[in-house]
Design an enzyme around this catalytic site. Structure first.
Site, short mmCIF file in Angstrom:
data_model
loop_
_atom_site.label_atom_id
_atom_site.label_comp_id
_atom_site.label_asym_id
_atom_site.label_seq_id
_atom_site.Cartn_x
_atom_site.Cartn_y
_atom_site.Cartn_z
N ASN A 1 -6.34 -0.61 -1.05
CA ASN A 1 -6.81 0.33 -0.03
C ASN A 1 -8.28 0.16 0.36
O ASN A 1 -8.60 0.10 1.54
CB ASN A 1 -6.60 1.77 -0.50
CG ASN A 1 -7.03 2.78 0.55
OD1 ASN A 1 -6.39 2.91 1.60
ND2 ASN A 1 -8.13 3.48 0.31
N ILE B 1 -6.65 9.15 -0.69
CA ILE B 1 -6.85 8.84 0.73
C ILE B 1 -5.99 7.65 1.09
O ILE B 1 -5.59 6.88 0.19
CB ILE B 1 -8.33 8.54 1.05
CG1 ILE B 1 -8.56 8.57 2.56
CG2 ILE B 1 -8.77 7.25 0.44
CD1 ILE B 1 -10.00 8.65 2.97
N HIS C 1 0.82 -1.21 0.00
CA HIS C 1 0.00 0.00 0.00
C HIS C 1 0.86 1.26 0.00
O HIS C 1 0.98 1.94 -1.02
CB HIS C 1 -0.95 -0.01 1.20
CG HIS C 1 -1.86 1.17 1.26
ND1 HIS C 1 -2.45 1.59 2.43
CD2 HIS C 1 -2.30 2.03 0.30
CE1 HIS C 1 -3.21 2.64 2.19
NE2 HIS C 1 -3.12 2.94 0.91
N HIS D 1 -3.83 1.06 -6.37
CA HIS D 1 -4.19 1.67 -5.08
C HIS D 1 -5.59 1.26 -4.64
O HIS D 1 -5.81 0.96 -3.47
CB HIS D 1 -4.07 3.19 -5.14
CG HIS D 1 -4.41 3.84 -3.84
ND1 HIS D 1 -5.63 4.45 -3.60
CD2 HIS D 1 -3.72 3.93 -2.67
CE1 HIS D 1 -5.66 4.90 -2.36
NE2 HIS D 1 -4.52 4.60 -1.76
N HIS E 1 1.47 5.24 -2.66
CA HIS E 1 1.66 6.60 -2.14
C HIS E 1 3.09 7.11 -2.33
O HIS E 1 3.32 8.17 -2.90
CB HIS E 1 1.33 6.64 -0.64
CG HIS E 1 -0.12 6.50 -0.32
ND1 HIS E 1 -0.91 7.57 0.01
CD2 HIS E 1 -0.93 5.41 -0.26
CE1 HIS E 1 -2.14 7.16 0.27
NE2 HIS E 1 -2.18 5.85 0.11
#
Length: 712
Positions: free
Chosen positions: A566, A712, A370, A562, A375
């Site tokens: 997530n 997010i 993740h 993602h 990110h």
């Protein structure tokens, strides 16, 4: 003020549209410093002569000069190492190593320019808010700051308030019904901590009012039932016997104690590679951290291997778990294999071994699958795109929606999630050393060319190249929902990117001669990912096909990858016994005292409850997973809305409409698959339908929806 659009009327061929979507600040901007370009895109060589100087000056302003502390109203993009995770000026216990450089390789983040700490000249001082370029911040103009308010509220108000409710941060759950009460009765929150209904207003899903007392209670929604864990990042293994690559002088004998006889006993036949054995392997990556983690209070660690067998119906059956402790404290290496059993003692040992492995997998999932692979590695792409590609560059306009809010959410993570003593360190494996593990994974495992979904599957042995098969790949597990749905999404993205790139680069030589594009790709490789700049696997950028591959990979990482890692976190991990994030006690069979063994034999369920996260850890994690799995009301989904610059070009407009149509077809295919009883890994009693790659979703925790960006 936030400037949305400028429309200039009075031209013979209709109005000129200028999409601004930018903050203009009186302290920094004046008419001579800001320029907005019309929606028509130009390659650098095709820029009208009257715009060339403005195009260059605008990029120079965005790059800044690399000096001074950044102010909240600025729009400057620059690079720095991760030197702000610790807070040594507050306490030396909060000192953390700098990530980025030879000692701890890591991607770069957006530079803030804050002064360095008094107690550690390599670390940067922390402040209440981390600098984010103004146009990267969460939306305010639409009054839909759901993402910002809820995340900030959980991390800054709710999580601290839990510490006041649970004075003993190490106390575990006394029985399993106490875990269930989090979903039925909830946890009373002190009135002063709820800020007169503030938490209830921004988090109605989590914080509710008790009618009898009028007070607020934290009560979790019951996650959808599941009877198996889906997030395991397994791989096919072809080498036998299993053997560690670590130094035996330090970590002990490298040979695994999982034997051929054990495997044949479990599968009821002769073992061979053709039997399709798969492994969840956290042995070599975790073993170097075991001794350090065991010096910490309230946790423990092993290196682990878990073997699975691919059954005839296409499901994976666990065969064995091996846990290893290296030599330490004057003791020899300890390792043991645990297997499914019908004997009561072995059943409880198997449950405990599973808890340890799931804690390893939860930590790796959060830190690597993740955070690192989406990110963290994307932030350099965002910075380079703003520094090297003009806003009128077609590739800037293609990538821009895929970078929405990423720098902001990453800054929030540095502030309260991955920081020293933050949520990750206090409740995930391997605790204080979480970000060091992340750095090791980046150093040993991350390659840009393996981030494309087909390459990722081949690298893990989950597929082999086959030109005659759909998508050019033959899956080693035919019913693999992530791969089955993901490959359709990958192909859909690639078709859209191909149409777009070939429209603007009809002549292959235009790619190599595009100075902005070449500077962009060079900066990503040599600055944003500076610690890997000399690796031979970086793709070259000479042809439209090269560009299509690079851009498709970036788009996939920010959207499909993602979304898959997530938005199912609360669904699959909200009931934490299914996926504990940390293991707090060692196995009962590891060098037990006579008293310890007696306690285990008398009440084995207490051993499992003590191994699980504490009440504070579990509640904190459940709140964070709930909010991270949430879609904001202002979410922008892949292929749902057309960018203004795309709409002005008929060829791009048509290509986007085809893209949107293919995504709607993917939704239909996923619904059809989830109703097909032949797919045992997505249809069955208690199994949650696999919808993580369905492109569109309403707001909330839905377990589906693929946003454009890592928002997010």
């Amino acid at each position: 003020m936030f400037l949305e659009d400028i429309v200039i009327n009075g031209f013979p061929h209709g109005p000129v549209n200028v999409t601004c979507r930018s903050w203009v600040h009186s302290k920094f901007d004046n008419p001579s410093k800001r320029v907005f370009f019309a929606n028509k895109s130009y390659l650098p060589s095709q820029t009208p002569s009257g715009l060339r100087r403005l195009r260059e000056e605008d990029l120079e302003n965005l790059r800044g000069n690399g000096e001074g502390e950044r102010k909240s109203f600025e729009r400057i993009y620059d690079y720095d190492v991760y030197n702000d995770l610790g807070d040594p000026d507050k306490s030396l216990k909060l000192q953390r190593p700098v990530l980025g450089g030879k000692e701890h390789p890591y991607p770069r983040r957006c530079r803030t320019g804050r002064p360095h700490c008094d107690s550690d000249s390599r670390s940067e001082k922390r402040s209440n808010r981390f600098y984010v370029p103004r146009d990267e911040c969460f939306s305010e103009i639409k009054q839909l700051t759901f993402s910002a308010k809820t995340v900030y509220s959980v991390l800054r108000v709710l999580v601290p308030s839990l510490g006041t409710v649970m004075a003993d941060r190490d106390i575990g759950f006394p029985y399993f019904t106490a875990i269930d009460s989090l979903f039925t009765e909830g946890l009373n929150l002190p009135s002063e901590e709820t800020q007169e209904g503030f938490l209830r207003a921004v988090m109605p899903r989590l914080v509710k009012t008790i009618s009898d007392t009028g007070g607020d209670v934290l009560r979790f929604e019951t996650p959808e039932t599941m009877n198996r864990t889906r997030n395991l990042l397994g791989k096919l293994f072809l080498e036998w016997p299993l053997k560690s690559k670590l130094d035996p002088e330090i970590y002990g004998p490298p040979e695994s104690t999982i034997t051929t006889e054990m495997i044949e006993e479990e599968i009821g036949g002769l073992m061979s590679v053709d039997k399709k054995l798969f492994m969840l392997d956290y042995h070599d990556i975790l073993l170097p951290f075991v001794e350090k983690v065991r010096r910490l209070e309230g946790t423990t660690l092993y290196g682990s291997r878990t073997l699975f067998f691919l059954t005839k119906d296409g499901t994976l059956r666990p065969l064995a778990i091996e846990l290893t402790r290296p030599p330490m404290d004057g003791k020899q290496q300890w390792k043991q294999v645990f297997r499914p059993s019908w004997h009561s003692t072995c059943i409880w040992l198997w449950r405990l071994a599973k808890a340890h492995v799931l804690a390893h997998d939860s930590g790796y999932h959060q830190l690597v699958s993740h955070w690192l692979r989406t990110h963290c590695v994307t932030e350099p792409y965002v910075i380079a795109t703003n520094r090297q590609l003009s806003m009128m560059h077609p590739i800037y306009r293609l990538l821009h929606p895929h970078f929405r809010y990423t720098i902001e959410i990453n800054a929030l993570a540095r502030e309260a999630l991955i920081n020293a003593d933050g949520t990750i360190e206090t409740a995930f494996t391997p605790a204080k050393y979480s970000m060091e593990l992340c750095s090791v994974a980046y150093d040993l495992q991350w390659r840009f060319d393996h981030q494309a979904l087909p390459a990722d599957l081949v690298n893990r042995g989950m597929a082999v190249e086959d030109p005659t098969a759909p998508h050019g790949l033959k899956l080693t597990i035919k019913d693999y929902p992530f791969a089955n749905d993901g490959l359709i999404l990958w192909d859909t993205i690639k078709l859209w990117v191909t149409d777009y790139v070939k429209h603007y680069y009809p002549n292959p030589s235009l790619v190599e001669s595009d100075q902005e594009l070449q500077a962009w790709w060079t900066e990503i490789r040599t600055v944003g990912h500076a610690d890997k700049k000399d690796e031979p696997w970086w793709p070259v950028l000479k042809t439209p096909e090269d560009l299509i591959g690079i851009v498709t990979t970036i788009v996939w990482v920010t959207s499909g990858h993602h979304a898959a890692v997530n938005f199912g976190q609360y669904t699959y991990g909200g009931y934490f016994p299914n996926r504990p994030t940390i293991a707090r006690t060692k196995m009962p069979t590891e060098d037990p005292t006579e008293e310890e063994w007696k306690k285990f034999m008398k009440k084995p369920e207490l051993a499992l409850l003590k191994c699980f996260p504490s009440q504070l850890q579990a509640t904190r994690i459940m709140a964070v997973l709930d909010i991270l799995s949430n879609h904001s009301p202002d979410e922008e989904y892949l292929g749902e809305k057309m960018e203004p610059s795309w709409a002005e070009d008929p060829a791009i407009k048509m290509a986007f409409e085809q893209f949107n149509g293919r995504l709607k077809e993917l939704e239909r295919i996923i619904d059809e698959r989830n109703g097909n009883n032949d797919f045992k890994n997505r249809v069955g009693a208690g199994i949650v339908p696999y919808e993580l790659l369905k492109p569109f979703s309403p707001p909330g925790v839905t377990g589906k929806g693929v946003p454009y960006s890592i928002s997010i």
